[in-house]
Design a protein around this motif. Structure first.
Motif, mmCIF file in Angstrom:
data_model
loop_
_atom_site.group_PDB
_atom_site.id
_atom_site.type_symbol
_atom_site.label_atom_id
_atom_site.label_comp_id
_atom_site.label_asym_id
_atom_site.label_seq_id
_atom_site.Cartn_x
_atom_site.Cartn_y
_atom_site.Cartn_z
ATOM 1 N N GLN A 1 5.338 2.297 -6.016
ATOM 2 C CA GLN A 1 3.912 2.557 -6.168
ATOM 3 C C GLN A 1 3.477 3.814 -5.437
ATOM 4 O O GLN A 1 2.397 4.341 -5.699
ATOM 5 N N LEU A 2 4.311 4.299 -4.540
ATOM 6 C CA LEU A 2 3.944 5.503 -3.795
ATOM 7 C C LEU A 2 4.238 6.774 -4.592
ATOM 8 O O LEU A 2 3.671 7.824 -4.318
ATOM 9 N N LEU A 3 5.116 6.677 -5.584
ATOM 10 C CA LEU A 3 5.471 7.868 -6.351
ATOM 11 C C LEU A 3 4.232 8.438 -7.047
ATOM 12 O O LEU A 3 3.481 7.711 -7.691
ATOM 13 N N GLY A 4 4.032 9.738 -6.898
ATOM 14 C CA GLY A 4 2.887 10.390 -7.519
ATOM 15 C C GLY A 4 1.681 10.498 -6.607
ATOM 16 O O GLY A 4 0.783 11.296 -6.865
ATOM 17 N N LYS A 5 1.658 9.712 -5.543
ATOM 18 C CA LYS A 5 0.562 9.829 -4.584
ATOM 19 C C LYS A 5 0.828 11.018 -3.675
ATOM 20 O O LYS A 5 1.940 11.533 -3.612
ATOM 21 N N VAL A 6 -0.216 11.463 -2.975
ATOM 22 C CA VAL A 6 -0.099 12.687 -2.200
ATOM 23 C C VAL A 6 -0.242 12.385 -0.711
ATOM 24 O O VAL A 6 -1.245 11.812 -0.285
ATOM 25 N N LEU A 7 0.781 12.767 0.026
ATOM 26 C CA LEU A 7 0.814 12.558 1.474
ATOM 27 C C LEU A 7 0.277 13.805 2.178
ATOM 28 O O LEU A 7 0.709 14.922 1.879
ATOM 29 N N PHE A 8 -0.677 13.599 3.084
ATOM 30 C CA PHE A 8 -1.233 14.708 3.842
ATOM 31 C C PHE A 8 -0.983 14.506 5.337
ATOM 32 O O PHE A 8 -0.977 13.376 5.819
ATOM 33 N N THR A 9 -0.807 15.612 6.045
ATOM 34 C CA THR A 9 -0.827 15.556 7.498
ATOM 35 C C THR A 9 -1.725 16.669 8.007
ATOM 36 O O THR A 9 -1.899 17.705 7.362
ATOM 37 N N LYS A 10 -2.316 16.415 9.184
ATOM 38 C CA LYS A 10 -3.089 17.447 9.868
ATOM 39 C C LYS A 10 -2.543 17.568 11.278
ATOM 40 O O LYS A 10 -2.609 16.616 12.057
ATOM 41 N N VAL A 11 -1.993 18.712 11.587
ATOM 42 C CA VAL A 11 -1.442 18.974 12.911
ATOM 43 C C VAL A 11 -2.192 20.174 13.467
ATOM 44 O O VAL A 11 -2.051 21.282 12.953
ATOM 45 N N GLY A 12 -2.993 19.927 14.494
ATOM 46 C CA GLY A 12 -3.893 20.989 14.946
ATOM 47 C C GLY A 12 -4.889 21.274 13.827
ATOM 48 O O GLY A 12 -5.535 20.366 13.326
ATOM 49 N N ASP A 13 -4.992 22.533 13.419
ATOM 50 C CA ASP A 13 -5.878 22.878 12.315
ATOM 51 C C ASP A 13 -5.129 23.000 10.997
ATOM 52 O O ASP A 13 -5.698 23.374 9.986
ATOM 53 N N LYS B 1 -4.596 5.767 7.135
ATOM 54 C CA LYS B 1 -5.928 6.114 6.657
ATOM 55 C C LYS B 1 -6.661 6.930 7.723
ATOM 56 O O LYS B 1 -7.873 7.068 7.684
ATOM 57 N N GLY B 2 -5.912 7.464 8.653
ATOM 58 C CA GLY B 2 -6.509 8.211 9.758
ATOM 59 C C GLY B 2 -6.801 9.649 9.377
ATOM 60 O O GLY B 2 -6.750 10.024 8.209
ATOM 61 N N ASN B 3 -7.111 10.475 10.374
ATOM 62 C CA ASN B 3 -7.399 11.882 10.081
ATOM 63 C C ASN B 3 -6.246 12.795 10.496
ATOM 64 O O ASN B 3 -6.368 14.004 10.460
ATOM 65 N N GLU B 4 -5.103 12.213 10.867
ATOM 66 C CA GLU B 4 -3.923 13.018 11.172
ATOM 67 C C GLU B 4 -2.863 12.873 10.086
ATOM 68 O O GLU B 4 -2.073 13.776 9.857
ATOM 69 N N ILE B 5 -2.850 11.728 9.445
ATOM 70 C CA ILE B 5 -1.931 11.500 8.319
ATOM 71 C C ILE B 5 -2.576 10.489 7.385
ATOM 72 O O ILE B 5 -3.130 9.493 7.823
ATOM 73 N N TRP B 6 -2.536 10.811 6.088
ATOM 74 C CA TRP B 6 -3.140 9.899 5.121
ATOM 75 C C TRP B 6 -2.519 10.120 3.743
ATOM 76 O O TRP B 6 -1.849 11.131 3.511
#
Length: 181
Positions: free
Chosen positions: A2-14, A131-136
């Motif tokens: 179910q994760l295939l096709g979803k988009v993983l984001f990370t925020k490190v610093g800016d 679901k945080g603001n560093e990785i979602w």
DNA sequence: TGGGTGATGGACT
DNA sequence: GTCCATCACCCAC
């Protein structure tokens, strides 16, 4: 799967980077010899796998590489999905810089170790909420037909004997950012 | 307290 | 194809 096709984001610093998940492997808790939680092991490292799903399990492999898992089970049920490949979408230049590369090619983020490096993931992400603001993870509506998804055995788990034969690796057929054996 | 080992990747033959 | 960097973890003593 179910994760295939979803988009993983990370925020490190800016620096924000994102990539579409194109390859995953499932690790099924206490009955899976390839899992760190096999046999119900609870240690300082594996503790986060026993939490409610929706958080990260990040650990150091071979003393060199960080590997990112998504914890999926209910509280007390140590199930996780290893992210093995992402297709860079956002912040591609940042990923290239972290990988010390000059132009986009598959080895930027095909493979669990290099993927973590490209997205700036280290052990500090261990236990973080997805679901945080560093990785979602975002569902951007991209989906694939069953026929576009390949199902195979997992990689690098030969030591797990018969459990190494389980068809728990999923990837997008033909995608360049799927790791190779 | 110590030694074997690994959910890898890159360099090299 | 082979070798190996490098270290947290885990379990046997």
């Amino acid at each position: 799967m179910q994760l295939l096709g979803k988009v993983l984001f990370t925020k490190v610093g800016d620096e924000i980077t994102g990539g579409m998940i194109v390859e995953t492997e499932a690790y099924n808790g206490i009955t899976d010899k390839a899992s760190h939680a096999y046999g119900g092991r609870i240690t300082e490292r594996t503790r986060v796998m026993y939490s409610e799903g929706g958080i990260c399990y990040v650990y150091l492999c071979y003393g060199i590489h960080y590997l990112l898992n998504v914890v999926t089970g209910l509280m007390g049920v140590p199930q996780a999905v290893l992210i093995r490949g992402v297709e860079p979408i956002t912040g591609v230049d940042i990923m290239l810089k972290r990988r010390n590369m000059s132009h986009l090619q598959m080895r930027v983020s095909a493979g669990p170790g290099v993927l973590a490096q490209a997205m700036g993931i280290t052990r500090v992400f261990n236990g973080k909420d997805l679901k945080g603001n560093e990785i979602w993870i975002e569902d951007q509506g991209r989906s694939f037909m069953q026929s576009e998804i390949a199902v195979t055995t997992r990689i690098g788990v030969d030591y797990a004997k018969e459990d190494a034969l389980l068809p728990w690796r999923y990837y997008i057929k033909g995608n360049h950012f799927v790791s190779r054996r």
